[in-house]
Design an enzyme around this catalytic site. Structure first.
Site, PDB file in Angstrom:
ATOM      1  N   TRP A 102       0.825  -1.208   0.000  1.00 46.17           N
ATOM      2  CA  TRP A 102       0.000   0.000   0.000  1.00 46.17           C
ATOM      3  C   TRP A 102       0.856   1.254   0.000  1.00 46.17           C
ATOM      4  CZ3 TRP A 102      -4.245  -1.324  -1.856  1.00 46.17           C
ATOM      5  CH2 TRP A 102      -4.869  -2.507  -1.484  1.00 46.17           C
ATOM      6  N   ASP A 170      -1.375   6.951   6.219  1.00 50.53           N
ATOM      7  CA  ASP A 170      -2.444   6.015   5.885  1.00 50.53           C
ATOM      8  C   ASP A 170      -2.588   5.090   7.096  1.00 50.53           C
ATOM      9  OD1 ASP A 170      -4.068   3.988   4.990  1.00 50.53           O
ATOM     10  OD2 ASP A 170      -2.821   3.427   3.274  1.00 50.53           O
ATOM     11  N   LYS A 194     -11.737  -1.833   7.883  1.00 46.29           N
ATOM     12  CA  LYS A 194     -10.935  -2.657   8.790  1.00 46.29           C
ATOM     13  C   LYS A 194     -11.332  -2.402  10.254  1.00 46.29           C
ATOM     14  CE  LYS A 194      -8.124  -3.080   4.956  1.00 46.29           C
ATOM     15  NZ  LYS A 194      -7.252  -2.409   4.020  1.00 46.29           N
TER      16      LYS A 194
HETATM   17  C1  LIG Z   1      -6.876  -1.904   2.821  1.00 40.77           C
HETATM   18  C2  LIG Z   1      -5.890  -0.847   2.698  1.00 40.77           C
HETATM   19  C3  LIG Z   1      -5.949   0.122   1.675  1.00 40.77           C
HETATM   20  C4  LIG Z   1      -6.877   0.009   0.497  1.00 40.77           C
HETATM   21  O1  LIG Z   1      -8.101   0.490   0.685  1.00 40.77           O
HETATM   22  P1  LIG Z   1      -9.196   0.451  -0.481  1.00 40.77           P
HETATM   23  O2  LIG Z   1     -10.369   1.001   0.240  1.00 40.77           O
HETATM   24  O3  LIG Z   1      -9.373  -0.967  -0.935  1.00 40.77           O
HETATM   25  O4  LIG Z   1      -8.709   1.334  -1.583  1.00 40.77           O
HETATM   26  C5  LIG Z   1      -5.028   1.149   1.708  1.00 40.77           C
HETATM   27  N1  LIG Z   1      -4.077   1.209   2.648  1.00 40.77           N
HETATM   28  C6  LIG Z   1      -3.975   0.288   3.614  1.00 40.77           C
HETATM   29  C7  LIG Z   1      -2.891   0.393   4.625  1.00 40.77           C
HETATM   30  C8  LIG Z   1      -4.872  -0.763   3.668  1.00 40.77           C
HETATM   31  O5  LIG Z   1      -4.766  -1.702   4.621  1.00 40.77           O
END
Ligand SMILES: *Cc1c(COP(=O)(O)O)cnc(C)c1O
Length: 357
Positions: A102, A170, A194
């Site tokens: 990511w 993020d 999550k």
């Molecule tokens: C799951 C995840 C994403 C992706 O998110 P989407 O909603 O599928 O675009 C981005 N960054 C991290 C750290 C993630 O765990």
């Protein structure tokens, strides 16, 4: 219907209380005479949902009024775009720490909008640990982007030193998993599916001084300034998704961040201990201080052993433990909603599996 033990990485398991409350709202939301699925995005009922959710984010993240809070669509990836669109001016450089899938993708997206540099990476060790922190940043760095928890590779930043630029994070896979000093960040964001609810909404928290530095005119949908001004309702908002996030925030507050952190520690400790003492299973991340409490990644000694363990788990209604397609092996996601008892069940099966060999 048989219930599964759900270790999926996202969309992830939700607490029973949240699912039940959401189900009631699908039938009828409060006294509106409407389902939450029908509730207009410009109704006072939805404004109330937004306001309460913002109050809870502010409280749980211990933020003052220097920060703005918005709910957006497009998941984590749209934030990969919006961050550089809004905050990377021409002539400046965006620095990214590359700690996995990511983090890497976020940097790739930034390169569409401006100059981007990888300030540190652990790609050469397949992201099995975190890179050394102190790194030199270019003089004209607009911001430094990090991924607090690396969902696919199973590493997590537990302590962050000070940085002398805007830190943007993020936090998709570890937001509100424990206490952290959120005021270290000029901005953080998280896809909700999550620790914060269901797919289709993302939370963005932005400090006002960064917001004022918006680099360029962008279409209103993609402008943080405009989203803030419109209180997250530029277009038809994901009303039910924000409501699910509100229910998760209420649940988080009721449980208490300290209790959540303590439980997350216990869960991760139990699973890592089982892996470390096993002769069949091997942890992907060996450096204890780099290990993620949210996503525990491990392999078995052979692909055959992995298949056999996967089948044993499936027979016991355990789902969601297969590793990401880039890492193979297993990844067990231990987000806030996962009870310790689920981890104990899994650990019991690992021991049973090992003694059957
Ligand atoms: C799951 C995840 C994403 C992706 O998110 P989407 O909603 O599928 O675009 C981005 N960054 C991290 C750290 C993630 O765990």
């Amino acid at each position: 219907m048989e219930r599964k033990i759900n270790f999926n990485p996202g969309p992830a398991a939700l607490p029973d209380e949240v699912k039940e409350e959401f189900a009631l709202a699908v039938r009828a939301y409060k006294n509106t005479g409407l389902s939450i699925l029908e509730l207009p995005h410009r109704s006072t009922a939805f404004t109330d949902i937004i306001e309460e959710s913002k109050t809870l984010v502010r409280e749980l993240c211990a933020l003052n009024d220097d920060y703005e809070i918005v709910w957006l669509q497009g998941g984590g990836r749209l934030q990969f775009c919006m961050v550089p669109m809004n905050f990377l001016p021409d002539g400046s450089t965006a620095a990214y720490i590359d700690t996995g899938h990511w983090a890497h993708e976020a940097a790739e997206y930034a390169a569409y909008y401006g100059k981007c540099t990888i300030a540190a990476t652990s790609a050469s060790v397949q992201y099995s640990k975190l890179p050394q922190w102190p790194m030199t940043l270019p003089d004209n760095t607009a911001y430094l982007h990090i991924t607090t928890n690396n969902t696919i590779y199973g590493t997590q930043w537990h302590n962050l030193p000070e940085v002398n630029t805007h830190l943007i994070a993020d936090m998709s896979s570890d937001i509100l998993s424990g206490k952290r000093d959120c005021t270290q960040y000029a901005m953080f964001y998280a896809a909700a599916q999550k620790n914060l609810g269901i797919a289709g909404v993302a939370l963005a928290v932005i400090r006002k001084d960064l917001l004022e530095k918006t680099a360029r005119q962008v279409p209103p949908m993609l402008s943080y300034q405009h989203q803030v001004k419109q209180n997250s309702v530029v277009n038809t908002a994901n009303v039910a998704g924000v409501y699910a996030a509100l229910l998760m925030l209420r649940w988080t507050k009721q449980k208490g961040l300290d209790n959540i952190a303590a439980e997350n520690n216990l869960k991760a400790k139990a699973l890592y201990a089982a892996i470390d003492k096993s002769k069949v299973f091997n942890a992907r991340v060996t450096e204890a201080t780099h290990r993620s409490l949210m996503n525990v990644c491990f392999t078995a000694e052979s692909p055959e052993a992995e298949d056999a363990f996967m089948q044993l788990c499936a027979r016991q209604s355990i789902v969601g433990i297969e590793g990401h397609r880039v890492t193979r092996g297993f990844r067990v996601s231990l987000y806030n909603a996962i009870p310790l008892s689920s981890v104990e069940t899994l650990v019991g099966l690992m021991q049973e599996f090992e003694s059957s060999l």
